[in-house]
Write a protein that holds these residues in place. Structure first.
Motif, PDB file in Angstrom:
ATOM      1  N   ALA A  46      33.802  28.309  46.075  1.00 15.11           N
ATOM      2  CA  ALA A  46      34.242  29.553  45.426  1.00 15.11           C
ATOM      3  C   ALA A  46      35.580  29.984  46.016  1.00 15.11           C
ATOM      4  O   ALA A  46      35.697  30.140  47.230  1.00 15.11           O
ATOM      5  CB  ALA A  46      33.202  30.643  45.634  1.00 15.11           C
ATOM      6  N   PRO A  47      36.604  30.182  45.183  1.00 13.11           N
ATOM      7  CA  PRO A  47      37.913  30.598  45.681  1.00 13.11           C
ATOM      8  C   PRO A  47      38.013  32.084  45.985  1.00 13.11           C
ATOM      9  O   PRO A  47      38.970  32.542  46.590  1.00 13.11           O
ATOM     10  CB  PRO A  47      38.856  30.220  44.538  1.00 13.11           C
ATOM     11  CG  PRO A  47      37.998  30.393  43.321  1.00 13.11           C
ATOM     12  CD  PRO A  47      36.610  29.988  43.721  1.00 13.11           C
ATOM     13  N   ALA A  48      37.005  32.855  45.536  1.00 11.31           N
ATOM     14  CA  ALA A  48      37.035  34.308  45.732  1.00 11.31           C
ATOM     15  C   ALA A  48      35.605  34.832  45.682  1.00 11.31           C
ATOM     16  O   ALA A  48      34.666  34.116  45.322  1.00 11.31           O
ATOM     17  CB  ALA A  48      37.888  34.986  44.655  1.00 11.31           C
ATOM     18  N   THR A  49      35.454  36.085  46.049  1.00 10.85           N
ATOM     19  CA  THR A  49      34.148  36.742  46.018  1.00 10.85           C
ATOM     20  C   THR A  49      33.916  37.354  44.635  1.00 10.85           C
ATOM     21  O   THR A  49      34.816  37.969  44.064  1.00 10.85           O
ATOM     22  CB  THR A  49      34.070  37.842  47.089  1.00 10.85           C
ATOM     23  OG1 THR A  49      34.215  37.243  48.379  1.00 10.85           O
ATOM     24  CG2 THR A  49      32.748  38.576  47.035  1.00 10.85           C
ATOM     25  N   GLY A  50      32.720  37.176  44.111  1.00  9.92           N
ATOM     26  CA  GLY A  50      32.413  37.742  42.804  1.00  9.92           C
ATOM     27  C   GLY A  50      31.196  37.064  42.193  1.00  9.92           C
ATOM     28  O   GLY A  50      30.398  36.423  42.888  1.00  9.92           O
TER      29      GLY A  50
ATOM     30  N   ASN B  23      30.425  34.322  47.787  1.00  7.14           N
ATOM     31  CA  ASN B  23      31.509  34.735  48.671  1.00  7.14           C
ATOM     32  C   ASN B  23      32.550  33.629  48.742  1.00  7.14           C
ATOM     33  O   ASN B  23      32.272  32.464  48.424  1.00  7.14           O
ATOM     34  CB  ASN B  23      30.976  35.040  50.072  1.00  7.14           C
ATOM     35  CG  ASN B  23      30.054  36.237  50.093  1.00  7.14           C
ATOM     36  OD1 ASN B  23      30.415  37.319  49.632  1.00  7.14           O
ATOM     37  ND2 ASN B  23      28.846  36.060  50.617  1.00  7.14           N
ATOM     38  N   THR B  24      33.733  33.981  49.172  1.00  8.26           N
ATOM     39  CA  THR B  24      34.805  33.001  49.287  1.00  8.26           C
ATOM     40  C   THR B  24      34.382  31.856  50.203  1.00  8.26           C
ATOM     41  O   THR B  24      33.928  32.075  51.325  1.00  8.26           O
ATOM     42  CB  THR B  24      36.070  33.662  49.851  1.00  8.26           C
ATOM     43  OG1 THR B  24      36.445  34.756  49.010  1.00  8.26           O
ATOM     44  CG2 THR B  24      37.217  32.664  49.929  1.00  8.26           C
ATOM     45  N   GLY B  25      34.517  30.631  49.690  1.00  9.13           N
ATOM     46  CA  GLY B  25      34.169  29.454  50.484  1.00  9.13           C
ATOM     47  C   GLY B  25      32.763  28.938  50.272  1.00  9.13           C
ATOM     48  O   GLY B  25      32.420  27.852  50.770  1.00  9.13           O
ATOM     49  N   ASP B  26      31.918  29.677  49.538  1.00 10.47           N
ATOM     50  CA  ASP B  26      30.554  29.208  49.285  1.00 10.47           C
ATOM     51  C   ASP B  26      30.588  27.925  48.456  1.00 10.47           C
ATOM     52  O   ASP B  26      31.379  27.793  47.514  1.00 10.47           O
ATOM     53  CB  ASP B  26      29.747  30.270  48.537  1.00 10.47           C
ATOM     54  CG  ASP B  26      29.304  31.398  49.448  1.00 10.47           C
ATOM     55  OD1 ASP B  26      29.542  31.302  50.673  1.00 10.47           O
ATOM     56  OD2 ASP B  26      28.716  32.373  48.940  1.00 10.47           O
ATOM     57  N   GLU B  27      29.717  26.982  48.803  1.00 14.11           N
ATOM     58  CA  GLU B  27      29.640  25.719  48.061  1.00 14.11           C
ATOM     59  C   GLU B  27      28.842  25.921  46.780  1.00 14.11           C
ATOM     60  O   GLU B  27      27.686  26.329  46.817  1.00 14.11           O
ATOM     61  CB  GLU B  27      29.003  24.632  48.918  1.00 14.11           C
ATOM     62  CG  GLU B  27      28.945  23.281  48.224  1.00 14.11           C
ATOM     63  CD  GLU B  27      28.377  22.183  49.095  1.00 14.11           C
ATOM     64  OE1 GLU B  27      27.640  21.323  48.563  1.00 14.11           O
ATOM     65  OE2 GLU B  27      28.661  22.193  50.314  1.00 14.11           O
TER      66      GLU B  27
END
Length: 230
Positions: A183-187, A93-97
């Protein structure tokens, strides 16, 4: 007499044949009726209307799933990879390390910038207080106009130093934060070439995130099956 006797024999034979046919027909009729009564011997026929429908044939193929939107993340700083929290194919997800770059030198630079900012802020407060005091003295005609101008120039220089220290502090903070790979985006992580202990340089692709909202599959198909694909 012989002729009459032969005719009588032929007529008797005909009656015998007719009798056998009649008795055979009656026997069969009784058997059909008996089977109908017992529910046996009845053939059921299912009739359906002819419909025009496509014939579907399944072909097993292998391919590569690709996102329509792929995000390549480049390293903003250089250093050694000290940790990786995700692996290839993981969903994020967005922001995950995802991992971290060794940050000792960036932490040191940040602390230095923080100390400079604190000092510049203290100097600015001092020059501000001095300017206010000199403005009051000038109003009382206790100092000259040149004295007030000198105080004002000193305040401006202190303000400029403070702004520079603030910009350096913010820059060093951003640099330190970039040591954390997020992560800059979800995927899905579709590309992850880095390893723990490896040194990377600026602008190196550290990972690729595939947006899973739209995915295409690239594959090959044999020449025999091309005409079967719509």
């Amino acid at each position: 007499m012989k002729t009459v006797h032969s005719r009588m024999i032929k007529i008797a034979s005909i009656f015998i044949v007719l009798g056998l046919i009649f008795s055979s027909g009656c026997g069969k009729k009784e058997q059909v009726q008996e089977k109908a009564k017992n529910g046996n011997g009845v053939t059921r026929v299912i009739v359906e209307a002819v419909k025009h429908e496509p014939i579907v044939r399944t072909i097993k193929l292998s391919g590569k799933a690709e996102g329509i939107v792929d995000i390549d993340v480049l390293a903003d700083i250089s250093g050694r990879i000290v940790s990786l929290n995700k692996k290839l194919g993981d969903y994020v997800n967005t922001g995950d390390e995802i991992g971290r770059i060794e940050s000792a030198q960036y932490e040191f630079a940040f602390k230095q910038a923080e100390a400079q900012l604190i000092a510049a802020e203290a100097g600015l407060r001092s020059k501000d207080m001095q300017l206010k005091a000199d403005s009051l003295l000038f109003a009382q005609e206790s100092i000259s106009e040149q004295g007030l101008l000198n105080s004002f120039n000193a305040y401006q220089m202190s303000l400029s130093s403070y702004k520079g220290a603030q910009a350096l502090y913010e820059q060093s903070q951003r640099t330190l934060n970039r040591a954390i790979l997020k992560a800059p985006a979800t995927g899905y992580i579709a590309y992850l070439p880095i390893k723990v202990g490896e040194n990377i340089s600026v602008n190196t692709v550290v990972y690729t995130i595939v947006d899973d909202s739209q995915i295409i599959v690239r594959t090959g198909i044999g020449q025999n099956y091309i005409n079967m694909v719509d």
